[in-house]
Design an enzyme around this catalytic site. Structure first.
Site, PDB file in Angstrom:
ATOM      1  N   GLU A  78     -17.902  15.952 -18.057  1.00  0.00           N
ATOM      2  CA  GLU A  78     -19.085  15.692 -18.859  1.00  0.00           C
ATOM      3  C   GLU A  78     -18.703  14.777 -20.016  1.00  0.00           C
ATOM      4  O   GLU A  78     -17.613  14.890 -20.571  1.00  0.00           O
ATOM      5  CB  GLU A  78     -19.600  17.028 -19.412  1.00  0.00           C
ATOM      6  CG  GLU A  78     -21.049  17.014 -19.756  1.00  0.00           C
ATOM      7  CD  GLU A  78     -21.537  18.421 -20.085  1.00  0.00           C
ATOM      8  OE1 GLU A  78     -22.728  18.564 -20.328  1.00  0.00           O
ATOM      9  OE2 GLU A  78     -20.722  19.352 -20.116  1.00  0.00           O
TER      10      GLU A  78
ATOM     11  N   ASP B 193     -21.043  28.742 -17.573  1.00  0.00           N
ATOM     12  CA  ASP B 193     -20.036  27.679 -17.528  1.00  0.00           C
ATOM     13  C   ASP B 193     -19.742  27.200 -16.110  1.00  0.00           C
ATOM     14  O   ASP B 193     -19.639  26.005 -15.853  1.00  0.00           O
ATOM     15  CB  ASP B 193     -18.744  28.152 -18.191  1.00  0.00           C
ATOM     16  CG  ASP B 193     -18.964  28.475 -19.657  1.00  0.00           C
ATOM     17  OD1 ASP B 193     -19.722  27.724 -20.309  1.00  0.00           O
ATOM     18  OD2 ASP B 193     -18.399  29.466 -20.144  1.00  0.00           O
TER      19      ASP B 193
ATOM     20  N   ASP C  34     -16.073  21.389 -16.717  1.00  0.00           N
ATOM     21  CA  ASP C  34     -16.896  21.561 -17.919  1.00  0.00           C
ATOM     22  C   ASP C  34     -15.963  22.005 -19.038  1.00  0.00           C
ATOM     23  O   ASP C  34     -15.215  22.966 -18.882  1.00  0.00           O
ATOM     24  CB  ASP C  34     -17.969  22.625 -17.655  1.00  0.00           C
ATOM     25  CG  ASP C  34     -18.937  22.762 -18.827  1.00  0.00           C
ATOM     26  OD1 ASP C  34     -19.224  21.740 -19.481  1.00  0.00           O
ATOM     27  OD2 ASP C  34     -19.391  23.890 -19.084  1.00  0.00           O
TER      28      ASP C  34
END
Ligand SMILES: [Zn+2]
Length: 242
Positions: free
Chosen positions: A131, A213, A37
């Site tokens: 992502e 996160d 991420d």
């Protein structure tokens, strides 16, 4: 073979050489995968809980650059006030080269950081899930530190993409509508959107304490596992469809 010589604003010269290289050999399998991420506070947060820090460097470089640029515009204003052509102002020209050198330094350091990081990921993991960057709402912004970070993010994904192709790894880009920060990675419960300020919460279903996160990067990794996707049986990039 062909060589091109470039002259840069910083006063530096560089030579680029184009040549053919033998094909890359796929790396041996590691049977490991990772979810990444891309973050605001940390550069990246991994599904194994590790965080990659880069902010301090970016912020420091941005500060130095901003200061040098302010000095440059002051010298520009001074030249205008004195009705002088900036091309004849030694001080302005000196500062202009200094700004160019600093910009170059930021770019070189960023490239070095990103190359080392992406190569380490490619060596260690067979499957890397990231992502889609649009999730982060990358808007045109004027804040230097943010601009540097945005450039770093896209460059990071770009490097992962071609290195995955070279070395026979699989890069999975998770669709931007995948609610990676809304799902609990333990039980899958969807708690809904949370303001960015909330860094940690307790899942209302299984009562696990979730770090925003790390939870997101685990979901990014899981998103690849639980969702049927158009897989390329050999290598390369796979786009997920939701
Ligand atoms: Zn839960």
């Amino acid at each position: 073979m062909r060589a091109t010589i470039h002259s840069h604003a910083s006063g530096r010269f560089s030579v680029s050489i184009t040549c053919e290289v033998p094909e890359f050999q796929p790396l041996p399998k590691t049977y490991e995968s990772i979810g990444i991420d891309l973050g605001i506070t940390d550069f990246a947060i991994l599904s194994d809980g590790r965080k990659v820090d880069n902010q301090r460097f970016t912020a420091k470089m941005a500060k130095n650059l901003a200061r040098a640029q302010r000095k440059l515009s002051r010298r520009y204003e001074q030249a205008k006030k004195d009705s002088r052509d900036v091309r004849d102002c030694t001080n302005y020209q000196k500062q202009r080269r200094k700004v160019a050198r600093l910009r170059e330094k930021v770019a070189f350091q960023r490239e070095d950081f990103l190359h080392k990081l992406t190569t380490a990921f490619i060596r260690q993991y067979d499957v890397i899930c990231v992502e889609d960057l649009n999730t982060k709402g990358m808007l045109k912004n004027h804040k230097l530190a943010k601009a540097i970070r945005d450039v770093s993010w896209s460059s990071f994904v770009q490097k992962l993409t071609y290195k995955a192709k070279w070395y026979g790894r699989e890069l999975v880009k998770i669709n931007r509508f995948f609610p990676s920060s809304q799902l609990c990675h333990v039980c899958g419960h969807r708690d809904g959107k949370k303001p960015l300020a909330i860094r940690e919460w307790v899942c209302s279903s299984c009562h696990t304490t979730l770090d925003r996160d790390i939870n997101a990067s685990r979901n990014i990794l899981a998103g690849r596992r639980i969702t049927p996707f158009r897989s390329n049986p050999t290598v390369g990039t796979t786009e997920l469809a939701y």
